[in-house]
Design a protein around this motif. Structure first.
Motif, short mmCIF file in Angstrom:
data_model
loop_
_atom_site.label_atom_id
_atom_site.label_comp_id
_atom_site.label_asym_id
_atom_site.label_seq_id
_atom_site.Cartn_x
_atom_site.Cartn_y
_atom_site.Cartn_z
N SER A 179 2.54 -8.19 -1.05
CA SER A 179 1.17 -8.35 0.65
C SER A 179 0.32 -8.73 0.69
O SER A 179 -0.21 -9.62 1.44
CB SER A 179 0.81 -6.87 0.67
OG SER A 179 2.75 -6.11 1.07
N ASN A 201 0.11 0.84 11.10
CA ASN A 201 1.62 1.90 11.10
C ASN A 201 1.95 2.87 10.38
O ASN A 201 0.87 2.81 8.66
CB ASN A 201 2.86 0.82 10.95
CG ASN A 201 3.03 0.43 9.58
OD1 ASN A 201 1.39 -0.78 9.19
ND2 ASN A 201 4.19 0.47 8.96
N LEU A 222 15.87 -6.54 -2.86
CA LEU A 222 16.91 -6.61 -2.67
C LEU A 222 17.68 -7.15 -1.72
O LEU A 222 18.71 -7.46 -2.09
CB LEU A 222 16.31 -4.92 -1.81
CG LEU A 222 17.69 -4.42 -0.76
CD1 LEU A 222 18.84 -3.52 -1.47
CD2 LEU A 222 17.23 -3.38 0.16
N SER A 273 -4.75 2.91 3.47
CA SER A 273 -6.17 2.25 4.42
C SER A 273 -6.60 4.01 4.77
O SER A 273 -5.44 4.90 5.07
CB SER A 273 -5.36 1.85 5.29
OG SER A 273 -5.95 0.34 5.39
N LYS A 278 -5.40 6.43 7.73
CA LYS A 278 -4.06 7.00 7.06
C LYS A 278 -4.24 8.28 7.01
O LYS A 278 -3.01 9.17 6.15
CB LYS A 278 -2.71 6.15 7.08
CG LYS A 278 -2.93 4.60 7.26
CD LYS A 278 -1.77 4.17 6.93
CE LYS A 278 -1.86 2.64 7.73
NZ LYS A 278 -0.64 1.51 6.70
N VAL A 316 8.63 1.53 3.09
CA VAL A 316 8.53 2.11 1.74
C VAL A 316 8.27 3.54 1.51
O VAL A 316 8.23 4.02 0.27
CB VAL A 316 8.54 0.83 0.92
CG1 VAL A 316 9.02 1.10 -0.67
CG2 VAL A 316 9.42 -0.60 1.46
#
Ligand SMILES: NC(=O)c1ccc[n+]([C@@H]2O[C@H](COP(=O)([O-])OP(=O)(O)OC[C@H]3O[C@@H](n4cnc5c(N)ncnc54)[C@H](OP(=O)(O)O)[C@@H]3O)[C@@H](O)[C@H]2O)c1
Length: 396
Positions: free
Chosen positions: A264, A358, A304, A200, A203, A179
């Motif tokens: 999260s 990721n 959603l 993080s 990244k 997202v």
């Protein structure tokens, strides 16, 4: 969604003296959650292939999206978790293989994206046609699978709920995720928007070009935002919940909008932690409408899956999907794909999200070969099984 197991129409076996051999069911590979817990609860299994019922589109799946919420489903920490065993997955892309009775708007061979209330992580899936969208010709299957959850959520929150306008500011968390990367692209559709983001630290080098003010997720971002913009921000997109909800609401400018769309923070270890679950909800301050009235603030929530599967808003979602396809065709959005994984490696793929590694979206591709296991792992497993059996027999 049809998960019924049906016999296949083909029969390659020769008849025997006892008469014709019953047709062998065609099989499909899928990812099954066998119970709530750690990655071992995920299994790749062969099941009898589904068929399209009335109003359904049968899709031969080419790619599936893996979302943070899948990790939460695995741990059993979403509201109304599914009954296990269940074929997991909410989104996929692929080709139409067959149509159920009275299914219109599609033909065999169409390239489509589908939303599922579970069941998408399968080689074949039957999806009610109202949740299926024809893909633009130039869109890859991986992009198709990466788009729905992330971009629909980001678009609806920024433009339909948040009413983002020129010169405004947005605070978003996990801006390197699925997202998050969608948010970074979509805010650019409006002039002079300042995007404040947390992620993080490792990244930052890859994503910093797309974010006006990027903070390490472990710093006190409230303070950092105030240093740049003492009056706060216009829109807060909060996927963390817990104490971050309070921080987000207090960072709002007058007329600002706070949107909660995830939790999260609940995820800590491999399995459900009652402590972090309770802590996250307990930390959220109770907000009185009278306080909001005094402060001119808006608090909203976005979910959603509920909008689609519980609240019947599929027509609205179809319209937003059309806008996203147009933006894709105009090269204004492009899903960031972190990596693609074989079904057999789903545990490792999910772990990548859990480990915060990721950047963009993680994809599952049923045509990919699983990664080779490290040498010796099979032998170790086999010898463990032999020893376990010997021990078990001794006990008996
Ligand atoms: N309401 C809806 O309809 C809706 C739809 C889609 C997604 N969501 C929510 O949006 C959020 C992002 O979803 P996504 O699918 O795009 O996933 P994602 O952001 O790609 O998820 C992985 C990232 O989450 C961050 N993260 C935050 N807390 C974490 C924790 N406790 N453990 C591990 N990682 C954590 C990590 O990035 P950093 O370390 O860089 O922060 C990690 O790399 C999730 O909360 C999800 O539930 C909601």
């Amino acid at each position: 969604m049809s998960t019924e197991e049906k016999p296949a129409e083909t029969n390659t076996e020769a008849p025997t003296e006892d008469g014709p051999v019953p047709p062998k069911p065609r099989e499909m590979k899928c990812i099954v959650l066998t119970g709530f817990g750690g990655p071992k609860m995920l299994r790749t299994q062969q099941k009898n292939q589904v068929t399209a019922k009335e109003g359904e589109v049968l899709v031969r799946v080419k790619a599936c999206g893996l979302n943070f919420v899948d990790l939460m489903v695995r741990q059993g920490i979403i509201d109304h978790p599914p009954k296990t065993p269940v074929v997991m997955g909410y989104e996929c892309s692929g080709e139409v293989e067959a149509l159920g009775e009275n299914t219109s708007g599609f033909k065999v061979g169409d390239r489509v994206i589908g939303f599922c209330d579970y069941g998408a992580w399968s080689e074949v899936v039957a999806i009610p046609s109202q949740y299926v969208y024809k893909m633009p010709d130039n869109m890859s299957f991986q992009d198709g699978a990466a788009l729905p959850m992330s971009y629909l959520s980001a678009y609806i929150m920024l433009f339909d709920m948040g009413n983002l306008r020129k010169g405004q500011s947005v605070l978003a968390h996990s801006v390197g995720g699925g997202v998050g990367t969608a948010v970074t692209q979509l805010v650019k559709l409006v002039d002079d928007v300042a995007l404040f983001g947390t992620a993080s630290y490792h990244k930052h080098e890859s994503i910093k070009g797309n974010i006006t003010h990027l903070f390490d997720r472990v710093v006190d971002y409230s303070q950092e935002v105030r240093k740049v913009s003492p009056e706060g921000v216009d829109i807060v997109l909060d996927c963390l919940c817990g104490d971050d909800s309070n921080k987000g609401i207090s960072l709002l400018k007058p007329m600002g909008k706070y949107i909660l769309y995830g939790s999260s923070n609940i995820v800590t270890g491999d399995t459900k932690s009652f402590f972090s679950f309770a802590k996250s909800w307990w930390q959220v301050d109770k907000v009185s409408p009278i306080k909001l009235y005094d402060e001119n603030k808006v608090i909203a929530g976005f979910q959603l899956r509920h909008l689609l599967f519980k609240q019947g808003q599929h027509q609205y979602i179809k319209e937003v999907m059309g806008k996203l396809f147009q933006l894709y065709n105009e090269h204004k959005i492009r899903p960031v794909i972190d990596s693609a994984w074989a079904f057999e490696d789903v545990g490792e793929a999910m772990q990548k999200l859990h480990d915060r590694k990721n950047i963009g979206k993680v994809i599952l591709d049923p045509s990919l070969e699983p990664k080779p296991k490290p040498a010796g792992q099979d032998k170790v497993t086999a010898s463990f099984i032999i020893h376990y059996r010997m021990l078990f027999n001794e006990i008996k």
